[in-house]
Design a protein around this motif. Structure first.
Motif, mmCIF file in Angstrom:
data_model
loop_
_atom_site.group_PDB
_atom_site.id
_atom_site.type_symbol
_atom_site.label_atom_id
_atom_site.label_comp_id
_atom_site.label_asym_id
_atom_site.label_seq_id
_atom_site.Cartn_x
_atom_site.Cartn_y
_atom_site.Cartn_z
ATOM 1 N N SER A 182 55.456 111.634 100.644
ATOM 2 C CA SER A 182 55.790 111.522 99.363
ATOM 3 C C SER A 182 57.499 111.728 99.737
ATOM 4 N N ASN B 123 59.704 113.138 101.054
ATOM 5 C CA ASN B 123 61.036 113.912 100.782
ATOM 6 C C ASN B 123 61.083 115.707 100.936
ATOM 7 N N MET C 201 63.104 119.479 94.393
ATOM 8 C CA MET C 201 63.717 118.703 95.402
ATOM 9 C C MET C 201 64.713 118.638 96.115
ATOM 10 N N SER D 81 65.718 113.544 99.369
ATOM 11 C CA SER D 81 63.841 112.144 98.826
ATOM 12 C C SER D 81 64.147 111.102 99.754
ATOM 13 N N LYS D 82 63.950 109.807 100.414
ATOM 14 C CA LYS D 82 64.385 109.176 100.327
ATOM 15 C C LYS D 82 65.478 108.424 100.942
#
Length: 199
Positions: free
Chosen positions: A143, A145, A158, A161-162
């Motif tokens: 994912s 993350n 989260m 993230s990317k």
């Protein structure tokens, strides 16, 4: 040591490393960068954590084992639990169930406290770390993350993230004293250190 799989801090001068292709744990001096002591394991292992003079490892079939630093004595922990990575806080263990996307919190005797599964939030979890409050940090490799799960397993957030330069994160660690969070990527080998602030 070929293919280091996991690492954990023992003290300010020492880290322990483990390889999934060797049956031992190496203690490495941070000053010299050299291994100075070996602890043999009963099988190949993946996950590794250190707490109060003991290593906890995930053996090749997911069995959690406790290895005492003083005499290398090994005993199984909660035989029904199969895990790949593990973190600890007091009497609680946090791990990802082998071959699933589920994070679990359980006592050393195997008593389950909570489970967390949400593939939209966390896919192919890798290393796990825990803070002094029992919040769990998990790297989501597929994912792309980095997720924080609350101490009761009911909420998650989260954190990275990317778009935050997370490229298939794998290894993580949390320094309780400094409140620093380390994230290492599998894809590009980059390592990032973040300061954790609690609102």
């Amino acid at each position: 040591m070929p293919y280091i799989y996991d690492v954990t801090c023992v003290d300010n001068a020492t880290v322990a490393v483990i390889s999934s292709s060797e049956k031992y744990i190496l203690l490495v001096s941070l000053k010299s960068g050299k291994a100075f002591k070996t602890f043999h394991t009963t099988s190949f292992c993946s996950g590794l954590t250190y707490t109060n003079g003991n290593f906890i490892v995930s053996a090749n079939k997911g069995q959690l084992q406790n290895i005492r630093l003083g005499d290398n004595k090994t005993n199984n922990i909660c035989s029904s639990m199969s895990s790949t990575y593990v973190a600890s806080l007091g009497n609680k263990l946090f791990s990802n169930k082998m071959d699933t996307d589920t994070i679990v919190c359980h006592k050393r005797n195997g008593e389950m406290l909570w489970t967390f599964t949400d593939k939209t939030a966390l896919n192919e979890p890798r290393c796990i770390a825990v803070d002094e409050f029992g919040n769990v940090f998990v790297a989501g490799n597929k994912s792309n993350n980095f997720v924080a799960i609350s101490s009761d397993g009911r909420e998650h957030k989260m954190l990275l993230s990317k778009t935050d330069l997370v490229a298939k994160p794998w290894a993580i660690d949390y320094n309780i004293k400094l409140k620093f969070l380390l994230v290492a990527n599998e894809r590009d080998g980059q390592v990032f250190v973040y300061k954790v602030n609690y609102a």
